[in-house]
Design a protein around this motif. Structure first.
Motif, mmCIF file in Angstrom:
data_model
loop_
_atom_site.group_PDB
_atom_site.id
_atom_site.type_symbol
_atom_site.label_atom_id
_atom_site.label_comp_id
_atom_site.label_asym_id
_atom_site.label_seq_id
_atom_site.Cartn_x
_atom_site.Cartn_y
_atom_site.Cartn_z
ATOM 1 N N ASP A 616 0.829 -1.208 0.000
ATOM 2 C CA ASP A 616 0.000 0.000 0.000
ATOM 3 C C ASP A 616 0.864 1.258 0.000
ATOM 4 O O ASP A 616 0.545 2.241 -0.685
ATOM 5 N N ILE A 617 1.956 1.230 0.767
ATOM 6 C CA ILE A 617 2.871 2.387 0.802
ATOM 7 C C ILE A 617 3.484 2.617 -0.567
ATOM 8 O O ILE A 617 3.503 3.743 -1.079
ATOM 9 N N ARG A 618 4.000 1.533 -1.195
ATOM 10 C CA ARG A 618 4.630 1.674 -2.520
ATOM 11 C C ARG A 618 3.616 2.121 -3.575
ATOM 12 O O ARG A 618 3.929 2.930 -4.446
ATOM 13 N N LYS A 619 2.405 1.590 -3.477
ATOM 14 C CA LYS A 619 1.358 1.969 -4.435
ATOM 15 C C LYS A 619 1.034 3.449 -4.282
ATOM 16 O O LYS A 619 0.847 4.167 -5.275
ATOM 17 N N ARG A 620 0.983 3.925 -3.044
ATOM 18 C CA ARG A 620 0.703 5.336 -2.794
ATOM 19 C C ARG A 620 1.827 6.211 -3.350
ATOM 20 O O ARG A 620 1.583 7.262 -3.952
ATOM 21 N N GLU A 623 1.409 6.510 -7.004
ATOM 22 C CA GLU A 623 0.328 7.428 -7.364
ATOM 23 C C GLU A 623 0.790 8.879 -7.280
ATOM 24 O O GLU A 623 0.439 9.708 -8.130
ATOM 25 N N PHE A 624 1.584 9.212 -6.258
ATOM 26 C CA PHE A 624 2.137 10.561 -6.152
ATOM 27 C C PHE A 624 3.129 10.820 -7.284
ATOM 28 O O PHE A 624 3.129 11.890 -7.905
ATOM 29 N N ARG A 756 5.419 17.771 -2.088
ATOM 30 C CA ARG A 756 5.135 16.385 -1.708
ATOM 31 C C ARG A 756 5.409 16.162 -0.221
ATOM 32 O O ARG A 756 4.672 15.469 0.473
ATOM 33 N N ASP A 768 -7.965 14.727 1.032
ATOM 34 C CA ASP A 768 -7.066 13.649 0.606
ATOM 35 C C ASP A 768 -5.777 14.278 0.066
ATOM 36 O O ASP A 768 -5.823 15.039 -0.912
ATOM 37 N N LEU A 770 -3.466 13.158 -1.776
ATOM 38 C CA LEU A 770 -3.214 12.864 -3.184
ATOM 39 C C LEU A 770 -4.030 13.778 -4.089
ATOM 40 O O LEU A 770 -3.531 14.296 -5.095
#
Length: 866
Positions: A616-620, A623-624, A756, A768, A770
């Motif tokens: 989940d961290i890597r996916k987030r 996305e950034f 960021r 949110d 993102l």
């Protein structure tokens, strides 16, 4: 559940169905074996030209696959004595189809890649084979170079520190060592290596070369071609473990403390409405004519807008710091440091800094030490680098546990390839101890027992520190052993290769020695083969499986066992703090192990939770990063168009100069003197003094103001082009566009990274982060485009012709073999640009930059990060 199990038995799971499909293609390849074996080396080599011709006639790579694989397999058997097994052909088909082949350690992944590499290289677009270190890149290219060379394919290798090689049979390096390493590898240029049909190298080098290519000023200076197909070895390591760290090319900003201090003093004490005007809506300070003269006197400069454009930037930053930034509102000074105050929350934000020199200007204003900043020139994550390839594939011994991540981030499916021979390794249940001391004592006891009977032992640790601790314990017992970590790749590979010899004890960090087989020494199989010991469970099951996989290669006997304690990180995650105490109360002592399948399952469940959290961290993060990646694509695409020779005249004149003039004049009110003055101040930065109407004339022009200004700008442009010639005008346009893009892209990278880092605070406002990052990132990109246009428009008229002096011929050397002096060259007109070209530009043009023209106002303040 029973129904699902019944269906699976009838239909088989998806991986089994896939293996049956692959086996049919392997059968086709095998059917071609007799006729392929009957061909001579020359006939086999001639197949390459035949395949290329058939591709040109409309056949596809899939059509050619059975024949190409059969040809490659036969050539590999002849040239390197290795004939791929059926399971390796299966893995090769999976790679060709752009998927991940999971193959156990020792199954020959390097050979598996040879056939799909050859097949895809037939298109002539370049195939990249990505390895985890320089040593493996050199080794694999030299190892299979004879196969590719015999089939008419060129092979190159890229290495760290700009070193590159081409595979050339018979080439003998002058010295052996890391820089050369293998015979048959001759030094070559980076561009030559990338023009090869097949290029081996590390993920870092492919990435850095991509970034460097997007910093060049001439198209011919690019090394890489378009990114077509990459096969990534140890794909889980490169695309998951290393994907958290982006590649960055950076440098330190110039040391300019004295300049910031000088400007801070020069702008202090200016009078509002007399020396400067503030546009509070745009948060912009513009100097009046009186203010410009006052600042120029204070600085001892005749014209601040002539010559070095950095002076105007320093002035802009100093005005912003002095008249827009307020102490105890926008920032505080604490312990000799300027700390930003968040305008939304009022919280201090240590570590954050304003960009574009604003922070240094505030430091100069407050008399605190001015910190030099680092500048990011280019950056990219591995996720976005490898998604640039038209086709991507990978291979590893452990990918299935991360199959969801591979699919969601990279669009890669995982196919588990069966082993060539049945796997007979015995994986023992975990053994749990109360604390680390007891655990390591048990590890040493087990190593000692194995060493006594002659079985080789490979011990995996999670850190170098633990490796050294275990080494000290073994030294006390007098047990000879080798310690290695993933730092010295060549020595590491040699040690790992010997780890299967009788009585060998090898301690390695979990990632050390990947890519090197551990072959059992004589008599070791009869003793039980290699015994693998894990001293701690990793938070990823995949890393544990990699360690286990070092034993049991190609049907060899072997065994594995993990030793864990309640003090280990993973145990702390799932076992409550009271468990060790309870175990002691129940009579469990330090030397009493707990061996339980239930504990092993509990650990694996904890690992799955941690893996999900890390995913989940890597996916987030992806996305950034996708936000900046879109910006990167646009900027690099624009650079490529300029390098390829886009119509720079239309770009500069219409898209930059005209649009900037229209932006300045669109909201001018002819009846409002302040509005006219602000517009006039900005227009002075663009026009030469003789071309710019006075404020009174601007008021009189009213609705015709914009058209009049555009006409004057076009007339001046045409005069310049006539004076210096169309060819030189195209050069200056080319340079101005690239200079503006690169300058503001660097600033944008710094600014968006600061955004960021700070955007998480939006969560306090129930927003949110993102969504907020995408919105603000979009605004910042629009500002980037405006800044580029603004700089080009304000620089284009500051160009004049200077005469290039004729170079004096060097005196001829005295003695035999003296060279004749070169004929003197005539002086030639060249370009000189006001914005300071790079040293390469100066060398190319043959003269130092000089300025022409005059401007007279502080530039409109750039948007800062909020």
């Amino acid at each position: 559940m029973p129904k699902l199990g019944f269906l699976n038995r009838i239909l088989g799971d998806s991986n089994e169905r896939e293996l049956r499909r692959l086996q049919k293609i392997v059968d086709e390849i095998n059917d071609l074996a007799p006729e392929t074996e009957a061909l001579s080396d020359e006939q086999l080599a001639a197949k390459t030209a035949e395949f290329k011709e058939r591709l040109a006639q409309g056949e596809t790579l899939d059509d050619l696959l059975p024949e190409a694989f059969a040809v490659t397999r036969e050539m590999a058997a002849r040239k390197v004595g290795e004939r791929p097994y059926d399971v390796q052909l299966m893995g090769g088909i999976v790679l060709h189809e752009g998927r991940i082949a999971e193959m156990r350690t020792g199954e020959g992944k390097t050979l598996t890649a040879v056939a799909p590499v050859y097949l895809n290289a037939l298109l002539g677009r370049g195939v990249h084979v990505v390895t985890v270190n320089d040593y493996l890149a050199r080794r694999d290219a030299a190892w299979y170079g004879p196969v590719y060379h015999a089939l008419g394919m060129s092979v190159g290798v890229i290495q760290n520190a700009g070193i590159s090689f081409m595979y050339e049979p018979g080439y003998e390096p002058e010295t052996e060592g890391p820089a050369t390493g293998y015979k048959d590898l001759r030094p070559a240029t980076r561009k030559e290596v990338y023009q090869a049909d097949i290029t081996y190298g590390t993920n870092n080098e492919f990435g850095f070369d991509y970034l460097r290519d997007n910093m060049v000023r001439e198209w011919e200076d690019k090394a890489q071609r378009d990114l077509y197909f990459a096969i990534v070895d140890e794909v889980d390591n490169i695309l998951i473990d290393e994907a958290r760290t982006p590649l960055i090319i950076s440098g330190q900003a110039e040391e300019a403390s004295a300049t910031y201090i000088k400007f801070a003093r020069a702008v202090k004490g200016l009078r509002e409405e007399i020396d400067y005007v503030i546009d509070h809506k745009a948060k912009h300070v513009a100097l009046t004519e009186e203010g410009i003269e006052r600042v120029e006197r204070a600085l001892g400069i005749r014209n601040i807008f002539e010559g070095d454009p950095r002076l105007a930037r320093h002035l802009e930053a100093a005005l912003d710091a002095e008249y827009l930034k307020r102490i105890d509102r926008d920032y505080v000074v604490r312990d000799g440091e300027v700390i930003i105050v968040d305008e939304f929350t009022g919280r201090l934000m240590p570590g954050r800094r304003w960009s574009h020199g604003i922070h240094q200007a505030v430091e100069a204003k407050e008399g605190v030490p001015i910190q030099r900043e680092s500048i990011t020139y280019a950056t990219i994550t591995f996720q976005n680098l490898f998604r640039l390839y038209e086709k991507l594939a990978g291979m590893t011994g452990t990918a299935e546990t991360e199959a969801e991540e591979f699919h969601k981030i990279y669009g890669l499916d995982v196919v588990v390839i069966p082993t060539h021979r049945p796997m007979i390794r015995v994986d023992h249940p975990d053994v749990v101890y109360i604390n680390e001391r007891a655990k390591f004592n048990a590890v040493v006891n087990e190593i000692e027992e194995m060493h006594r009977i002659g079985r080789p032992v490979l011990v995996g640790t999670t850190s170098i520190e633990k490796s050294e601790y275990l080494s000290s314990l073994l030294a006390r017992r007098g047990i000879p052993h080798q310690v290695l970590n993933a730092k010295h790749h060549e020595r590491e590979a040699l040690i790992v290769a010997q780890a299967g010899q009788r009585g060998a004890v090898t301690i390695a960090t979990n990632m050390a020695g990947r890519g090197t087989d551990i072959k059992l020494g004589p008599g070791v199989a009869e003793l039980g083969g290699l015994h693998v010991i894990g001293t701690e469970r990793h938070e990823s099951r995949r890393i544990d499986n990699q360690l286990r996989g070092r034993a049991g290669r190609q049907g060899d006997p072997g065994s594995s066992r993990f030793f864990v304690s309640f003090g280990d990180d993973i145990m702390k995650r799932f076992a409550p703090d009271w468990v060790p105490g309870m175990m002691q109360k129940l009579g469990m002592t330090e030397d009493m192990p707990l061996e339980s399948r239930m504990v092993t399952r509990a650990i694996e469940q904890a690992q799955q939770k941690v893996e999900g959290h890390n995913f989940d961290i890597r996916k987030r993060l992806v996305e950034f990063d996708d936000v900046i990646n879109e910006h990167r694509k646009q900027i690099y695409s624009q650079r490529d168009k300029i390098l390829r020779g886009v119509d720079t005249r239309a770009n500069v004149l219409e898209e930059m100069l005209f649009r900037e003039i229209e932006r300045i004049t669109e909201n001018v009110n002819p009846d409002d003197f302040e509005s006219l003055e602000l517009a006039h101040a900005e227009l002075r930065e663009i026009f030469l003094p003789e071309d710019l109407p006075t404020i009174e004339e601007m008021a009189e022009l009213r609705d015709e103001l914009t058209d009049e200004l555009l006409d004057r700008a076009e007339d001046r442009y045409e005069q310049m082009e006539a004076a210096i010639g169309p060819e030189n005008m195209r050069k200056v346009e080319h340079w101005l566009l690239l200079e503006a893009i690169d300058t503001h892209w660097r600033e944008h990278l710094t600014a968006i990274e600061e955004l960021r880092q700070s955007i998480g605070l939006q969560a306090y406002a129930q927003v949110d982060p993102l969504v907020a990052f995408k919105r603000e990132g979009h605004d910042m990109y629009q500002q980037l485009v405006q800044n580029i246009r603004r700089q080009v428009a304000r620089t284009i008229f500051k160009v004049r012709v200077v005469q290039q002096p004729a170079p004096q011929p060097a005196p001829a050397p005295v003695g035999d073999g003296a060279a004749a002096p070169a004929p003197a060259q005539k002086a030639a007109p060249i370009l000189a640009k006001a914005s300071g070209p790079s040293p390469e530009e100066i060398r190319r043009l043959g003269a130092a930059p000089q300025a022409g023209g005059k401007g007279s106002s502080a530039a409109k303040r750039r948007k800062l990060i909020r």
